[in-house]
Motif scaffolding. Structure first.
Motif, short mmCIF file in Angstrom:
data_model
loop_
_atom_site.label_atom_id
_atom_site.label_comp_id
_atom_site.label_asym_id
_atom_site.label_seq_id
_atom_site.Cartn_x
_atom_site.Cartn_y
_atom_site.Cartn_z
N PRO A 140 0.82 -1.20 0.00
CA PRO A 140 0.00 0.00 0.00
C PRO A 140 0.85 1.25 0.00
CG PRO A 140 -0.74 -1.58 1.66
CD PRO A 140 0.58 -2.06 1.15
N HIS A 141 0.25 2.30 -0.51
CA HIS A 141 0.97 3.56 -0.59
C HIS A 141 1.14 4.14 0.81
CE1 HIS A 141 2.30 7.43 -2.02
NE2 HIS A 141 1.33 8.03 -1.33
N GLY A 142 2.29 4.56 1.18
CA GLY A 142 2.57 5.21 2.44
C GLY A 142 2.79 4.26 3.59
N CYS A 143 3.16 3.02 3.37
CA CYS A 143 3.42 2.07 4.46
C CYS A 143 4.73 2.42 5.13
CB CYS A 143 3.47 0.66 3.90
SG CYS A 143 3.69 -0.60 5.19
N PRO A 144 4.73 2.64 6.45
CA PRO A 144 5.97 3.01 7.14
C PRO A 144 7.02 1.90 7.05
CG PRO A 144 4.05 3.47 8.51
CD PRO A 144 3.57 2.63 7.35
N HIS A 145 8.27 2.29 7.16
CA HIS A 145 9.38 1.34 7.06
C HIS A 145 9.35 0.41 8.28
CE1 HIS A 145 13.31 -0.29 6.20
NE2 HIS A 145 13.72 0.01 7.44
N GLY A 146 9.49 -0.87 8.04
CA GLY A 146 9.53 -1.87 9.08
C GLY A 146 8.16 -2.36 9.53
N CYS A 147 7.08 -1.79 9.02
CA CYS A 147 5.72 -2.19 9.40
C CYS A 147 5.16 -3.19 8.40
CB CYS A 147 4.81 -0.97 9.49
SG CYS A 147 5.34 0.26 10.71
N ILE A 148 4.12 -3.85 8.80
CA ILE A 148 3.41 -4.79 7.93
C ILE A 148 2.10 -4.14 7.52
CG2 ILE A 148 2.33 -7.05 7.78
CD1 ILE A 148 4.29 -8.04 9.87
N CYS A 149 1.91 -4.05 6.23
CA CYS A 149 0.72 -3.37 5.70
C CYS A 149 -0.03 -4.31 4.76
CB CYS A 149 1.10 -2.10 4.94
SG CYS A 149 1.94 -0.87 5.96
N THR A 150 -1.33 -4.38 4.94
CA THR A 150 -2.22 -5.07 4.00
C THR A 150 -3.30 -4.07 3.59
OG1 THR A 150 -3.64 -5.92 5.76
CG2 THR A 150 -1.76 -7.27 5.14
N ALA A 151 -4.35 -4.61 3.00
CA ALA A 151 -5.39 -3.72 2.52
C ALA A 151 -6.02 -2.92 3.64
CB ALA A 151 -6.45 -4.52 1.77
N ASP A 152 -6.23 -3.56 4.83
CA ASP A 152 -6.90 -2.86 5.92
C ASP A 152 -6.17 -3.01 7.25
OD1 ASP A 152 -7.31 -5.52 6.24
OD2 ASP A 152 -9.48 -5.41 6.54
N LEU A 153 -4.96 -3.52 7.28
CA LEU A 153 -4.20 -3.73 8.51
C LEU A 153 -2.86 -3.02 8.42
CD1 LEU A 153 -3.59 -5.16 11.23
CD2 LEU A 153 -2.76 -7.10 9.90
N LEU A 154 -2.50 -2.35 9.52
CA LEU A 154 -1.21 -1.73 9.66
C LEU A 154 -0.64 -2.12 11.01
CD1 LEU A 154 1.11 0.18 8.93
CD2 LEU A 154 -0.28 2.09 9.78
N SER A 155 0.42 -2.93 10.98
CA SER A 155 1.03 -3.42 12.20
C SER A 155 2.47 -2.94 12.28
CB SER A 155 1.00 -4.96 12.23
OG SER A 155 1.65 -5.44 13.37
N CYS A 156 2.71 -2.15 13.33
CA CYS A 156 4.06 -1.65 13.60
C CYS A 156 4.51 -2.07 14.99
CB CYS A 156 4.11 -0.14 13.47
SG CYS A 156 3.69 0.49 11.83
N ALA B 90 3.65 8.84 8.04
CA ALA B 90 2.86 8.38 6.90
C ALA B 90 2.07 7.14 7.30
CB ALA B 90 3.77 8.09 5.70
N LEU B 91 0.73 7.25 7.25
CA LEU B 91 -0.14 6.13 7.59
C LEU B 91 -1.11 5.90 6.44
CD1 LEU B 91 -0.99 7.06 11.30
CD2 LEU B 91 0.71 5.41 10.49
N PRO B 92 -1.28 4.66 5.98
CA PRO B 92 -2.20 4.38 4.86
C PRO B 92 -3.65 4.65 5.25
CG PRO B 92 -1.39 2.35 5.82
CD PRO B 92 -0.61 3.44 6.45
N PRO B 93 -4.39 5.41 4.49
CA PRO B 93 -5.76 5.78 4.87
C PRO B 93 -6.76 4.63 4.83
CG PRO B 93 -5.26 6.56 2.65
CD PRO B 93 -3.99 5.99 3.20
N THR B 94 -6.39 3.50 4.23
CA THR B 94 -7.33 2.37 4.13
C THR B 94 -7.34 1.48 5.36
OG1 THR B 94 -5.63 1.04 3.03
CG2 THR B 94 -7.10 2.34 1.62
N ALA B 95 -6.46 1.72 6.30
CA ALA B 95 -6.34 0.83 7.46
C ALA B 95 -7.55 0.95 8.37
CB ALA B 95 -5.06 1.17 8.24
#
Length: 510
Positions: free
Chosen positions: A36-52, A63-68
């Protein structure tokens, strides 16, 4: 050698060309997950999940993905959340901030999380729960604040959270809690309020007893240094008898301090109740008259609307057991009357007045809604001045009956010996007790060979038998024999000297 080296280089170039052609083919990246666009470095990003989680972060990534819809920032070194940092996540529903070093929240730290339903701030360094912390989370359903350093909760901290279902405040340093803010209709969906393992030395029994039953069922108070008293014991004992989960699930963990100066004097008072054996059902239980009321038929009853509200402009309304509203001044027939202070008066109580009455306290701007329930029982007055025990009455009746039987058997006058003196010749022993054979289970004997004796207790004869002057029984004359179609009961003339033997159950032998 040169030929082999040239062939090897040729094959290497050919392989690289094939790889380039394969990557350039359409759909070659269709099986690979897109970042996803704007996924922070070292984090796990999917369509609706952002895990840091576990990234050693000291600040929230810019930068945080707006779809999370789920954001996990747990197990980091965050100590502060700047204002409106969630503005970039309009779809956020779950936020995990556990195991950080957050000590406070700015006034607008969570104001943009309008869709948030789950918030985990457990295992942080929060020292208080202020009014502005969560007032913008109108859709919040679960709030986890356990394992912090919280010593105080503002009375208005959870008032706006009308969708709240579960609130966890265990493993903190709370010495008191605003139970009055949880009363009434402020939290119609609240099923869990965990206050276990804190420093609560006492709780306001009246306020806790006024909580709705669905909150009491999930109000966990175990593992607190509560002082032992009859009011606390009676309340929790009633909860146990009602099979409430808050007591049944942690029966042995409910302890109280028998001596305030001794920290080790904890007693599992719901399991070992001997120290409370002198507590009566009413002693030290102020909640009993507030939740239950009893009155005789025809008497007057006054019940209070115990909503613990300090709003002098509040108006009150009662809901009858028939789900009918009762407002000031009352109903048209005058049997139910509501005073301005919220008290309900029942005049000339009738059996149909029994049931659960609910009192609603409504604020001036319809912002204060609190409820209190009272179970009213109508009794009929006891008939007679004294009430005898059923077993005593039965025993007395048996003694009287037994005495009458002895009098009847041994003190009844009988002069059968005089009957035998009048007889010229010896006669059967039943002649002097003919009357006694009428009630005897054994039918009387007769001299007539043609007459047969029935073995039935109820015997019917054709004609009354006449008695001779000698005391023997003789058959009637032929002209006295009645038609067989018109039978009659046996009629035996009794001797005037043996009338008393008619009621004997056993033939008297002369």
């Amino acid at each position: 050698m040169h030929t082999q080296a040239g062939a090897h280089a040729l094959w290497k170039r050919l392989g690289a060309l094939l790889v380039i052609l394969g990557l350039a083919a359409p759909g070659s990246f269709s099986s690979l997950p897109a970042i996803p666009h704007g996924c922070p470095h070292g984090c796990i990003c999917t369509a609706d999940l952002l895990s840091c989680a576990k990234q050693g972060l000291r600040q929230v990534p810019a930068a945080l993905p707006p779809t999370a819809t789920t954001l996990d920032l747990s197990h980091n070194d965050l100590f502060q959340l700047h204002s409106r940092w969630l503005a970039a996540l309009p779809r956020l529903q779950a936020l995990r901030l556990s195991h950080n070093r957050i000590t406070d929240l700015s006034p607008q730290a969570l104001h943009n999380a309008t869709a948030l339903r789950h918030l985990d701030m457990s295992s942080n360094h929060l020292r208080a729960v202020e009014k502005h912390y969560f007032e913008a989370l109108l859709r919040l359903e679960e709030l986890l604040l356990y394992n912090n350093w919280i010593v105080r909760v503002d009375e208005q901290a959870f008032v706006q959270l009308s969708s709240l279902q579960k609130l966890y405040l265990s493993w903190n340093n709370l010495t008191q809690f605003p139970f009055s803010s949880m009363q009434g209709l402020n939290h119609p969906n609240l099923t869990t309020l965990d206050l276990s393992t804190n420093n609560l030395s006492s709780i306001p029994i009246e306020e806790v007893a006024a909580l709705p039953a669905y909150i009491q069922n999930g109000l966990y108070l175990h593992n607190n240094p509560l002082r032992c008293d009859c009011a606390l014991y009676q309340m929790l004992l009633q909860w146990q008898q009602r099979q409430l989960s808050s007591v049944q699930d942690f029966l042995e963990e409910h302890t109280c301090t028998a001596f305030a100066t001794m920290a080790r004097s904890l007693v599992r008072f719901l399991k070992y109740r001997k120290i409370f054996e002198n507590c009566s059902l009413s002693q030290g239980s102020p909640s009993a008259p507030d939740t239950h009321a009893t009155v005789l038929v025809g008497d007057t009853l006054l019940i209070n609307c115990n909503t613990s509200t300090a709003d002098v402009s509040a108006t009150y309304m009662w809901i009858s057991p028939r789900h009918e509203p009762i407002v000031h001044p009352g109903n048209s027939n005058g049997t139910l009357e509501v005073y301005r202070n919220g008290s309900l008066k029942i005049t000339a109580a009738k059996p149909w007045h029994s049931g659960v009455y609910a009192c609603l306290a409504i604020g001036k701007h319809h912002q204060l809604n609190k409820m209190h329930e009272v179970n009213v029982t109508i009794h009929y007055p006891t008939l007679g001045g004294e009430s005898f025990s059923t077993s005593l009455t039965t025993l007395l009746g048996c003694a009287v009956s037994l005495m009458l039987v002895f009098v009847y058997l041994y003190l009844t006058p009988c002069r059968c010996c005089q009957c035998s003196k009048k007889a010229a010749a010896p006669s059967p022993p039943q002649e002097c007790s003919a009357q006694s054979s009428i009630l005897s289970t054994t039918p009387p004997a007769t001299d007539g060979p043609s007459r047969k004796i029935s073995t039935s207790r109820h015997v019917v004869f054709l004609e009354p038998i006449k008695e001779a002057h000698s005391g023997k029984i003789r058959l009637p004359a032929s002209e006295d024999i009645p038609d067989a179609k018109n039978p009659k009961f046996l009629q035996i003339k009794s001797d005037s000297e043996s009338v008393s033997s008619v009621f004997s159950d056993t033939p008297i032998m002369s």
